[in-house]
Design an enzyme around this catalytic site. Sequence first.
Site, PDB file in Angstrom:
ATOM      1  N   TYR A  56     -14.318 -22.590  19.422  1.00 33.71           N
ATOM      2  CA  TYR A  56     -15.702 -22.656  18.966  1.00 33.71           C
ATOM      3  C   TYR A  56     -15.963 -24.057  18.417  1.00 33.71           C
ATOM      4  O   TYR A  56     -15.536 -24.404  17.328  1.00 33.71           O
ATOM      5  CB  TYR A  56     -15.997 -21.623  17.878  1.00 33.71           C
ATOM      6  CG  TYR A  56     -15.769 -20.184  18.260  1.00 33.71           C
ATOM      7  CD1 TYR A  56     -15.726 -19.776  19.596  1.00 33.71           C
ATOM      8  CD2 TYR A  56     -15.594 -19.201  17.283  1.00 33.71           C
ATOM      9  CE1 TYR A  56     -15.512 -18.457  19.940  1.00 33.71           C
ATOM     10  CE2 TYR A  56     -15.390 -17.873  17.622  1.00 33.71           C
ATOM     11  CZ  TYR A  56     -15.339 -17.504  18.954  1.00 33.71           C
ATOM     12  OH  TYR A  56     -15.124 -16.191  19.280  1.00 33.71           O
ATOM     13  N   HIS A 126      -6.697 -15.266  22.445  1.00 36.02           N
ATOM     14  CA  HIS A 126      -8.130 -15.168  22.738  1.00 36.02           C
ATOM     15  C   HIS A 126      -8.388 -14.634  24.149  1.00 36.02           C
ATOM     16  O   HIS A 126      -9.266 -13.796  24.354  1.00 36.02           O
ATOM     17  CB  HIS A 126      -8.773 -16.542  22.564  1.00 36.02           C
ATOM     18  CG  HIS A 126     -10.245 -16.501  22.330  1.00 36.02           C
ATOM     19  ND1 HIS A 126     -10.952 -17.598  21.907  1.00 36.02           N
ATOM     20  CD2 HIS A 126     -11.159 -15.511  22.456  1.00 36.02           C
ATOM     21  CE1 HIS A 126     -12.238 -17.286  21.780  1.00 36.02           C
ATOM     22  NE2 HIS A 126     -12.386 -16.024  22.107  1.00 36.02           N
ATOM     23  N   PRO A 207     -21.562  -6.621  18.213  1.00 34.34           N
ATOM     24  CA  PRO A 207     -22.015  -5.231  18.048  1.00 34.34           C
ATOM     25  C   PRO A 207     -23.531  -5.089  18.118  1.00 34.34           C
ATOM     26  O   PRO A 207     -24.047  -3.971  18.237  1.00 34.34           O
ATOM     27  CB  PRO A 207     -21.484  -4.850  16.666  1.00 34.34           C
ATOM     28  CG  PRO A 207     -21.418  -6.146  15.932  1.00 34.34           C
ATOM     29  CD  PRO A 207     -20.990  -7.150  16.960  1.00 34.34           C
ATOM     30  N   LEU A 208     -24.243  -6.200  18.070  1.00 31.46           N
ATOM     31  CA  LEU A 208     -25.700  -6.192  18.212  1.00 31.46           C
ATOM     32  C   LEU A 208     -26.121  -6.693  19.590  1.00 31.46           C
ATOM     33  O   LEU A 208     -27.272  -7.101  19.786  1.00 31.46           O
ATOM     34  CB  LEU A 208     -26.342  -7.037  17.106  1.00 31.46           C
ATOM     35  CG  LEU A 208     -26.123  -6.499  15.687  1.00 31.46           C
ATOM     36  CD1 LEU A 208     -26.624  -7.485  14.644  1.00 31.46           C
ATOM     37  CD2 LEU A 208     -26.788  -5.151  15.507  1.00 31.46           C
ATOM     38  N   GLY A 209     -25.177  -6.632  20.553  1.00 29.97           N
ATOM     39  CA  GLY A 209     -25.510  -7.038  21.916  1.00 29.97           C
ATOM     40  C   GLY A 209     -25.951  -8.478  22.017  1.00 29.97           C
ATOM     41  O   GLY A 209     -26.893  -8.802  22.751  1.00 29.97           O
ATOM     42  N   ARG A 210     -25.294  -9.376  21.281  1.00 23.44           N
ATOM     43  CA  ARG A 210     -25.641 -10.795  21.222  1.00 23.44           C
ATOM     44  C   ARG A 210     -27.104 -10.977  20.792  1.00 23.44           C
ATOM     45  O   ARG A 210     -27.824 -11.835  21.292  1.00 23.44           O
ATOM     46  CB  ARG A 210     -25.372 -11.496  22.554  1.00 23.44           C
ATOM     47  CG  ARG A 210     -23.914 -11.400  22.991  1.00 23.44           C
ATOM     48  CD  ARG A 210     -23.634 -12.206  24.250  1.00 23.44           C
ATOM     49  NE  ARG A 210     -22.277 -11.987  24.719  1.00 23.44           N
ATOM     50  CZ  ARG A 210     -21.195 -12.617  24.268  1.00 23.44           C
ATOM     51  NH1 ARG A 210     -21.312 -13.519  23.325  1.00 23.44           N
ATOM     52  NH2 ARG A 210     -20.002 -12.342  24.754  1.00 23.44           N
ATOM     53  N   GLY A 211     -27.522 -10.140  19.857  1.00 19.78           N
ATOM     54  CA  GLY A 211     -28.865 -10.222  19.311  1.00 19.78           C
ATOM     55  C   GLY A 211     -29.891  -9.374  20.034  1.00 19.78           C
ATOM     56  O   GLY A 211     -30.982  -9.129  19.515  1.00 19.78           O
ATOM     57  N   PHE A 212     -29.554  -8.875  21.221  1.00 16.34           N
ATOM     58  CA  PHE A 212     -30.519  -8.111  22.015  1.00 16.34           C
ATOM     59  C   PHE A 212     -30.972  -6.854  21.292  1.00 16.34           C
ATOM     60  O   PHE A 212     -32.161  -6.496  21.303  1.00 16.34           O
ATOM     61  CB  PHE A 212     -29.896  -7.745  23.362  1.00 16.34           C
ATOM     62  CG  PHE A 212     -30.789  -6.895  24.233  1.00 16.34           C
ATOM     63  CD1 PHE A 212     -31.845  -7.461  24.919  1.00 16.34           C
ATOM     64  CD2 PHE A 212     -30.582  -5.529  24.339  1.00 16.34           C
ATOM     65  CE1 PHE A 212     -32.674  -6.689  25.716  1.00 16.34           C
ATOM     66  CE2 PHE A 212     -31.406  -4.746  25.127  1.00 16.34           C
ATOM     67  CZ  PHE A 212     -32.456  -5.327  25.816  1.00 16.34           C
TER      68      PHE A 212
END
Length: 330
Positions: A56, A126, A207-212
């Site tokens: 990253y 990773h 867990p938030l679907g990459r913000g979706f």
Amino acid sequence: MEKRAIGGQGLTTSALGLGCMGMTGSYGPVDDAESTATIHRAIDLGVNMFDTADVYGPFTNERLLGRALAGRRDKVIVATKFGGAEMDDAGTVTGGANGRPEYVRASVERSLRNLNTDRIDLYYQHRVDPKVPVEETFGALGELVAAGKVRYLGISEARSGTIRRAHAAAPLSAVESEYSLFSRDVESNGVLETVRELGIGFVGYAPLGRGFLTGAVRSASALGPTDLRRIFPRFEEENLEANLALLRRIEKIAADLGVGGGRLALAWVLAQGEDIVPIPGTRRRTHLTENVEAATAPLDADTLAALAEAVSGGEIAGARTSPQDAGIER
């Protein structure tokens, strides 16, 4: 905040961790001061696991976390990763996934320097290196545990068979894979079943679907030119439009409960088992507070059933990973 045991080796973390990847790019502009304040606020709220990786940035994410944790290091669990891509010390990518023992040893020393710490609490491979037997990689990782440089071991995005082989070579505490209402592969491909059989914890990223699932992405054209989501098939315009129909079902359930869709989606992941720790990523304190509230809002059986009916994994349009993401065992 509730604590959860991750694996059978002694690792205990907060029920919710914090994914730090987006703090140094990936999803938009960087604000080191706000990211640092978010890390500090997370500790105040009882979050004690912070997830990063050498790739990253490269390296800038580990360094940001290391600076932010100055004076607070003993209060937290630092999780980082190696081998997602081969890099030299300047951060130049020189190859794909690398699990060679000599690269493992070099990577841990580099991450210790970047994080300004004397040990890594949870160290993941990773991405799996298809050229190196996983037994060789985890043999080297086991030596790092014995040397005190690493406390607990994990592997990311691996198949069940690879998880078993790695665990036999050096005990795993955690397996990390994408997991959300939007990405439920691990329920059907044997990964969740395997980690539970072996007594390994499960850490769910995105867990938030990459913000979706928060409703933040309604159009692919709204994504910035450097936004990482542009490379994921699920965020291509046609797929995104199809997936919005699923999101609207979730949002309807959330509205009936008087909560946001993101909070409901995160609470759903937490409800899937006490051996699961989701690590939603955020750069902002406001979003962090919303996520932490989800950890204290258990879902009843009727809501869980309604969500199960609203979203079926087979309906999601588009692959969850990019074609360029080598090392994910599919």
